[in-house]
Structures are given as structure tokens and as C-alpha cells.
Design an enzyme around this catalytic site. Structure first.
Site, PDB file in Angstrom:
ATOM      1  NE  ARG A   1      -6.800   8.803  -7.331  1.00 55.94           N
ATOM      2  CZ  ARG A   1      -7.939   8.226  -6.934  1.00 55.94           C
ATOM      3  NH1 ARG A   1      -9.086   8.854  -7.107  1.00 55.94           N
ATOM      4  NH2 ARG A   1      -7.916   7.045  -6.363  1.00 55.94           N
TER       5      ARG A   1
ATOM      6  CD  GLU B   1     -14.724  -1.010   0.533  1.00 55.33           C
ATOM      7  OE1 GLU B   1     -14.025  -0.494  -0.350  1.00 55.33           O
ATOM      8  OE2 GLU B   1     -15.896  -1.387   0.371  1.00 55.33           O
TER       9      GLU B   1
HETATM   10  O1  LIG Z   1     -11.782   8.627   2.015  1.00 56.06           O
HETATM   11  P1  LIG Z   1     -11.080   7.339   1.701  1.00 56.06           P
HETATM   12  O2  LIG Z   1     -12.006   6.152   1.778  1.00 56.06           O
HETATM   13  O3  LIG Z   1      -9.860   7.135   2.539  1.00 56.06           O
HETATM   14  O4  LIG Z   1     -10.649   7.370   0.166  1.00 56.06           O
HETATM   15  C1  LIG Z   1     -10.118   8.517  -0.443  1.00 56.06           C
HETATM   16  C2  LIG Z   1      -8.718   8.298  -0.921  1.00 56.06           C
HETATM   17  O5  LIG Z   1      -8.711   7.267  -1.928  1.00 56.06           O
HETATM   18  C3  LIG Z   1      -8.008   7.743  -3.075  1.00 56.06           C
HETATM   19  O6  LIG Z   1      -6.641   7.512  -2.970  1.00 56.06           O
HETATM   20  P2  LIG Z   1      -5.951   6.082  -3.166  1.00 56.06           P
HETATM   21  O7  LIG Z   1      -5.627   5.519  -1.800  1.00 56.06           O
HETATM   22  O8  LIG Z   1      -6.810   5.242  -4.060  1.00 56.06           O
HETATM   23  O9  LIG Z   1      -4.563   6.418  -3.820  1.00 56.06           O
HETATM   24  P3  LIG Z   1      -4.138   7.157  -5.183  1.00 56.06           P
HETATM   25  O10 LIG Z   1      -4.378   8.641  -4.986  1.00 56.06           O
HETATM   26  O11 LIG Z   1      -2.678   6.857  -5.272  1.00 56.06           O
HETATM   27  O12 LIG Z   1      -4.949   6.611  -6.321  1.00 56.06           O
HETATM   28  C4  LIG Z   1      -8.253   9.234  -3.053  1.00 56.06           C
HETATM   29  O13 LIG Z   1      -7.293   9.936  -3.827  1.00 56.06           O
HETATM   30  C5  LIG Z   1      -8.181   9.564  -1.587  1.00 56.06           C
HETATM   31  O14 LIG Z   1      -6.849   9.814  -1.146  1.00 56.06           O
HETATM   32  N1  LIG Z   2     -15.370   6.023  -5.755  1.00 54.90           N
HETATM   33  C1  LIG Z   2     -14.110   6.468  -5.840  1.00 54.90           C
HETATM   34  N2  LIG Z   2     -13.653   7.036  -6.979  1.00 54.90           N
HETATM   35  C2  LIG Z   2     -12.383   7.488  -7.070  1.00 54.90           C
HETATM   36  N3  LIG Z   2     -11.494   7.393  -6.078  1.00 54.90           N
HETATM   37  C3  LIG Z   2     -11.902   6.845  -4.924  1.00 54.90           C
HETATM   38  N4  LIG Z   2     -11.251   6.637  -3.749  1.00 54.90           N
HETATM   39  C4  LIG Z   2     -12.116   6.030  -2.898  1.00 54.90           C
HETATM   40  N5  LIG Z   2     -13.310   5.854  -3.467  1.00 54.90           N
HETATM   41  C5  LIG Z   2     -13.209   6.349  -4.748  1.00 54.90           C
END
Ligand SMILES: O=P(O)(O)OC[C@H]1O[C@H](OP(=O)(O)OP(=O)(O)O)[C@H](O)[C@@H]1O
Ligand SMILES: Nc1ncnc2[nH]cnc12
Length: 170
Positions: free
Chosen positions: A58, A95
Site C-alpha cells: 500500500r 503481531e
Molecule cells: O505498523 P505495523 O504494525 O507494522 O503495520 C502497518 C503496516 O501494515 C500494513 O501493511 P501489510 O503488511 O498488511 O501489507 P500490505 O500493504 O501488502 O497490505 C500497512 O500498509 C503498513 O505497511
Molecule cells: N487496522 C489496520 N487497518 C489497515 N491496515 C492495517 N495494518 C495494520 N493494522 C491495520
């Protein structure tokens, strides 16, 4: 413009108890998307980055648009095994368990000013690891920008002492 109103909250995704902040509804709104990118660019202008770096996946969406708006190049920080040339790798805590992020060793010239961008900061594990990677690759981290910050999780504690920008907080 009320960006929060354009972000959909989906309860219990991807598991019970998580309120998922769905940015697809913001992305699908032309005025909202333009406003989000323009506002990030305004807030980050004084940081005068040479590059914007964004985390898969993202972070690619907002990071690339912001790099275009600011007139600088974009550097992808990818999950393990996706980048083809020589990389720096970092492991970080999720997590449950761990994951790895990578950056190309030659992503930018040493000493480049790099702005890190992602859609959301939650625990800060991802952003903290990406900040270290940017520095390992020889960059000077000048700031971190997010569309969304989940404030109660205090993810900022994992970031170095640089300006942190978030458009909306929960
Ligand atoms: O602060 P944190 O607890 O580390 O979480 C935040 C991260 O989680 C999500 O990415 P995700 O790893 O879900 O990957 P995605 O963007 O491919 O959905 C979001 O886009 C951040 O990169
Ligand atoms: N609550 C949340 N919503 C969307 N993306 C996330 N990545 C980690 N926590 C999230």
C-alpha cells in the site's frame, strides 16, 4: 476535505477485534485521492527529499503518487525475494512471528535525502524496519509520512527523531 469520511472501517478484518482501515474507498474518490496526495506534498515540502521510499504494497500507491507530485524518484521497499539486484535485508516483528523487507543497495547515491511513505502506521514495526533499511542503503531519512496513524499503538516510538506526518489519526 474530510479524508476520514472516505476511509472505510471494516470490523473484524482480517481477524476478530481488528478494525481495518480500508483505503480503497479513498483511492476510488478522485477528489479525495488528489487532496490526500496534495496535502502530503504540502506537509513534506520543507523536508526537500531527493527520493520518496514506500513499503510494499500500500506504500507503493501513495509513495509513487507523492514522488510524482514532489518531482522526485520513487524507491520501492519490498518484501523478501522480490527485488532482483543486490539488496539490504531487515527482519522485523509482526503481531505473531516475523517478516523481512528489502531495498536495493544502489537505490540512491549515498547521502541522498529520503522521505519514507506508507498508508498506515500501526505498531510501527514495518516503519521502524524501513527507516533502518533506508539508512543502511546510505540514505539520510528526512521524515516519515502516513495517511493514517493508529495513535494508541504508539508506532512512532520505533521511528528515529525525524518529522512524522499523518493526515488522519484514530
Ligand atoms: O505498523 P505495523 O504494525 O507494522 O503495520 C502497518 C503496516 O501494515 C500494513 O501493511 P501489510 O503488511 O498488511 O501489507 P500490505 O500493504 O501488502 O497490505 C500497512 O500498509 C503498513 O505497511
Ligand atoms: N487496522 C489496520 N487497518 C489497515 N491496515 C492495517 N495494518 C495494520 N493494522 C491495520
Amino acid at each position: 476535505m474530510d479524508i476520514k469520511a472516505l476511509i472505510r472501517e471494516v470490523p473484524d478484518f482480517p481477524k476478530p477485534g481488528i478494525s481495518f482501515k480500508d483505503i480503497t474507498t479513498l483511492l476510488g474518490n478522485a477528489e479525495g485521492l488528489q487532496y490526500a496526495i496534495a496535502t502530503l506534498a504540502d506537509h513534506c515540502a520543507d523536508l526537500a527529499p531527493d527520493y520518496v521510499a514506500g513499503m510494499e504494497s500500500r506504500g507503493f500507491i501513495f509513495g509513487t503518487a507523492l514522488a510524482c507530485k514532489m518531482g522526485v524518484g520513487f524507491v520501492p521497499i519490498r518484501k523478501l525475494g522480490k527485488l532482483p539486484a543486490a539488496v539490504h535485508t531487515i527482519e522485523y516483528d509482526l503481531e505473531y512471528g516475523t517478516d523481512k523487507l528489502e531495498i536495493h543497495q544502489d537505490a540512491y547515491p549515498a547521502g541522498s535525502k529520503v522521505l519514507m511513505v506508507d498508508d498506515l502506521i500501526a505498531t510501527g514495526g514495518t516503519a521502524g524496519a524501513a527507516a533502518k533499511l533506508i539508512q543502511q542503503a546510505g540514505g539520510t531519512l528526512v521524515g516519515c509520512a502516513f495517511v493514517i496513524e493508529l495513535k494508541d499503538l504508539n508506532g512512532r516510538q520505533h521511528l528515529p527523531n525525524v518529522p512524522v506526518i499523518a493526515l488522519v489519526q484514530y
